[in-house]
Write a protein that holds these residues in place. Structure first.
Motif, short mmCIF file in Angstrom:
data_model
loop_
_atom_site.label_atom_id
_atom_site.label_comp_id
_atom_site.label_asym_id
_atom_site.label_seq_id
_atom_site.Cartn_x
_atom_site.Cartn_y
_atom_site.Cartn_z
N THR B 8 0.95 -1.36 -0.16
CA THR B 8 -0.08 -0.05 0.27
C THR B 8 0.73 1.26 0.14
O THR B 8 0.57 2.16 -0.66
CB THR B 8 -0.96 -0.01 1.31
OG1 THR B 8 -1.61 -1.17 1.13
CG2 THR B 8 -1.70 1.10 1.39
N GLU B 9 1.94 0.98 0.73
CA GLU B 9 2.72 2.41 1.10
C GLU B 9 3.99 2.16 1.22
O GLU B 9 4.49 0.87 1.96
CB GLU B 9 2.29 3.29 2.30
CG GLU B 9 2.91 4.64 2.30
CD GLU B 9 2.19 5.40 3.16
OE1 GLU B 9 0.80 5.78 3.12
OE2 GLU B 9 2.65 5.91 4.32
N MET B 10 5.06 2.79 0.75
CA MET B 10 6.53 2.71 0.88
C MET B 10 7.00 4.11 1.15
O MET B 10 6.70 4.99 0.59
CB MET B 10 7.12 1.94 -0.03
CG MET B 10 6.67 0.52 -0.46
SD MET B 10 7.67 -0.30 -1.84
CE MET B 10 9.07 -0.69 -0.86
N THR B 11 8.12 4.08 1.88
CA THR B 11 8.61 5.29 2.26
C THR B 11 10.51 5.16 1.95
O THR B 11 11.06 4.16 2.34
CB THR B 11 8.60 5.75 3.76
OG1 THR B 11 7.48 5.79 4.01
CG2 THR B 11 9.54 7.21 3.86
N ALA B 12 11.01 6.07 1.12
CA ALA B 12 12.36 5.84 1.10
C ALA B 12 12.94 7.29 0.99
O ALA B 12 12.37 8.38 1.29
CB ALA B 12 12.38 5.30 -0.47
N THR B 13 14.24 7.46 0.90
CA THR B 13 15.11 8.76 1.06
C THR B 13 15.57 9.03 -0.22
O THR B 13 15.94 8.40 -0.94
CB THR B 13 16.38 8.59 2.19
OG1 THR B 13 16.10 7.97 3.31
CG2 THR B 13 17.06 9.74 2.43
N GLU B 14 15.55 10.32 -0.19
CA GLU B 14 16.05 11.13 -1.56
C GLU B 14 17.51 10.66 -1.79
O GLU B 14 18.28 10.44 -1.04
CB GLU B 14 16.17 12.59 -1.27
CG GLU B 14 16.55 13.47 -2.27
CD GLU B 14 16.23 14.90 -2.36
OE1 GLU B 14 16.51 15.35 -1.10
OE2 GLU B 14 16.31 15.77 -3.22
N GLY B 15 17.78 10.17 -3.05
CA GLY B 15 19.18 9.79 -3.66
C GLY B 15 19.34 8.17 -3.35
O GLY B 15 20.17 7.76 -4.17
N ALA B 16 18.20 7.55 -2.98
CA ALA B 16 18.29 6.35 -2.64
C ALA B 16 17.76 5.44 -3.75
O ALA B 16 17.46 5.88 -4.82
CB ALA B 16 17.82 5.62 -0.94
N THR B 104 0.87 1.48 -5.35
CA THR B 104 1.96 1.77 -4.04
C THR B 104 1.88 3.29 -4.14
O THR B 104 2.66 3.78 -5.04
CB THR B 104 3.02 0.94 -4.03
OG1 THR B 104 2.82 -0.55 -4.40
CG2 THR B 104 4.15 0.95 -3.03
N LYS B 105 1.82 3.80 -2.64
CA LYS B 105 2.09 5.23 -2.61
C LYS B 105 3.41 5.28 -1.97
O LYS B 105 3.72 4.68 -0.98
CB LYS B 105 1.10 5.71 -1.57
CG LYS B 105 1.49 7.14 -1.39
CD LYS B 105 0.29 7.79 -0.42
CE LYS B 105 0.39 9.30 -0.05
NZ LYS B 105 -0.20 9.83 1.03
N LEU B 106 4.43 5.98 -2.91
CA LEU B 106 5.82 6.13 -2.62
C LEU B 106 6.04 7.54 -1.84
O LEU B 106 5.91 8.30 -2.59
CB LEU B 106 6.58 5.83 -3.62
CG LEU B 106 8.10 6.11 -3.64
CD1 LEU B 106 8.72 5.02 -2.66
CD2 LEU B 106 8.91 5.93 -5.01
N ILE B 107 6.45 7.68 -0.61
CA ILE B 107 7.03 8.80 0.06
C ILE B 107 8.37 8.99 0.01
O ILE B 107 8.93 8.23 0.64
CB ILE B 107 6.41 8.82 1.30
CG1 ILE B 107 4.61 8.74 1.38
CG2 ILE B 107 6.71 9.92 1.95
CD1 ILE B 107 4.15 8.53 2.65
N ILE B 108 8.87 10.10 -0.44
CA ILE B 108 10.35 10.41 -0.51
C ILE B 108 10.62 11.48 0.64
O ILE B 108 10.03 12.43 0.63
CB ILE B 108 10.83 10.87 -1.86
CG1 ILE B 108 10.30 9.95 -3.24
CG2 ILE B 108 12.24 11.06 -1.95
CD1 ILE B 108 10.93 8.57 -2.92
N LYS B 109 11.48 11.04 1.54
CA LYS B 109 11.84 11.99 2.52
C LYS B 109 13.48 12.63 2.16
O LYS B 109 14.18 11.81 1.50
CB LYS B 109 11.85 11.31 3.83
CG LYS B 109 10.56 10.86 4.16
CD LYS B 109 10.58 10.26 5.80
CE LYS B 109 8.97 9.96 6.35
NZ LYS B 109 9.17 9.32 7.42
N PRO B 110 13.60 13.76 2.44
CA PRO B 110 14.93 14.41 2.45
C PRO B 110 15.97 13.78 2.96
O PRO B 110 15.63 13.26 4.17
CB PRO B 110 14.78 16.05 2.84
CG PRO B 110 13.32 16.04 3.02
CD PRO B 110 12.61 14.72 3.05
#
Lengths: 116, 110
Positions: B8-16, B104-110
């Protein structure tokens, strides 16, 4: 520029009204589709067309109708809008290509419908 | 029945790098699409797989294993603009109709 257009982009209407959502494409594609999508949910196919004078019902039961009198135009009509029709409606078109991605669907910007 | 499963959802970091999986169970198979959909916008085409293996297109790659009913979308060098939903869709028959996953909702964090 070849594209696919939908109007209106947003519509707020009362229960029982008849509405028509417009969809036009300038790509000359034979196939056209109407999808319904609620926030965070999958797309549900409600109608599709293989070409002029061809219309078929999709998987989602719907009180809507479509027509395909011209290749470029595929309007969707709700005879009597209800609050359960509140959703986003997406129009798409595709064309068979012998090489590369088969029948890639290109989408219009969508119509957000709110029935009060 | 026929269904497509995605997280449903995933989180990842900018540049990864992030990998979004898709498994499918359909009565037929004629190809698999990945689409990107930003919030409030229409889906846009990303990739298409019909044979087993990896298809690479810039920062995005897509893999297919037909025997396992499995695909993944690999996004490299993540950018903030990659924050979106990623939809997996399978062509189920010769009429080229698509069965869609919920995305899949992908959230990118700084």
């Amino acid at each position: 520029e070849a594209d696919i257009y939908q109007t209106p982009r947003y519509l707020v209407i009362g229960t029982g009204k008849k509405i028509t959502l417009e969809c036009s494409q300038t790509m000359g594609h034979d196939k056209m589709y109407w999808y319904q999508q609620d926030p965070g949910m999958e797309l549900h196919l409600i109608h599709y067309s293989y070409g002029v004078n061809s219309t078929e019902k999709g998987d989602l039961s719907s009180e809507s109708t479509v027509s395909r009198i011209r290749t470029e135009h595929f309007p969707l009509t709700l005879e009597s809008a209800r609050p359960s029709h509140t959703s986003q409606y997406l129009c798409a078109s595709s064309e068979y290509r012998a090489g590369g991605p088969k029948e890639t669907q290109y989408f219009g910007p969508g119509t957000r419908l709110l029935v009060l | 029945g026929q269904n497509i499963d995605q997280p449903t959802e995933m989180t990842a970091t900018e540049g990864a790098i992030v990998q979004i999986n898709c498994t499918y169970q359909t009565s037929g198979f004629n190809g698999l699409f990945w689409y990107q959909q930003h919030a409030g916008e229409a889906p846009t085409f990303l990739s298409y797989n019909v044979l087993d293996g990896l298809e690479e297109k810039g920062r995005f790659s897509s893999f297919l294993s037909r025997s396992k009913g499995y695909s993944y979308l690999l996004l490299k060098e993540l950018q903030m603009k990659d924050s979106a939903s990623y939809l997996c869709a399978v062509i189920k028959d010769s009429n080229y109709q698509l069965i869609w996953g919920a995305g899949t909702k992908l959230i990118i964090k700084p």
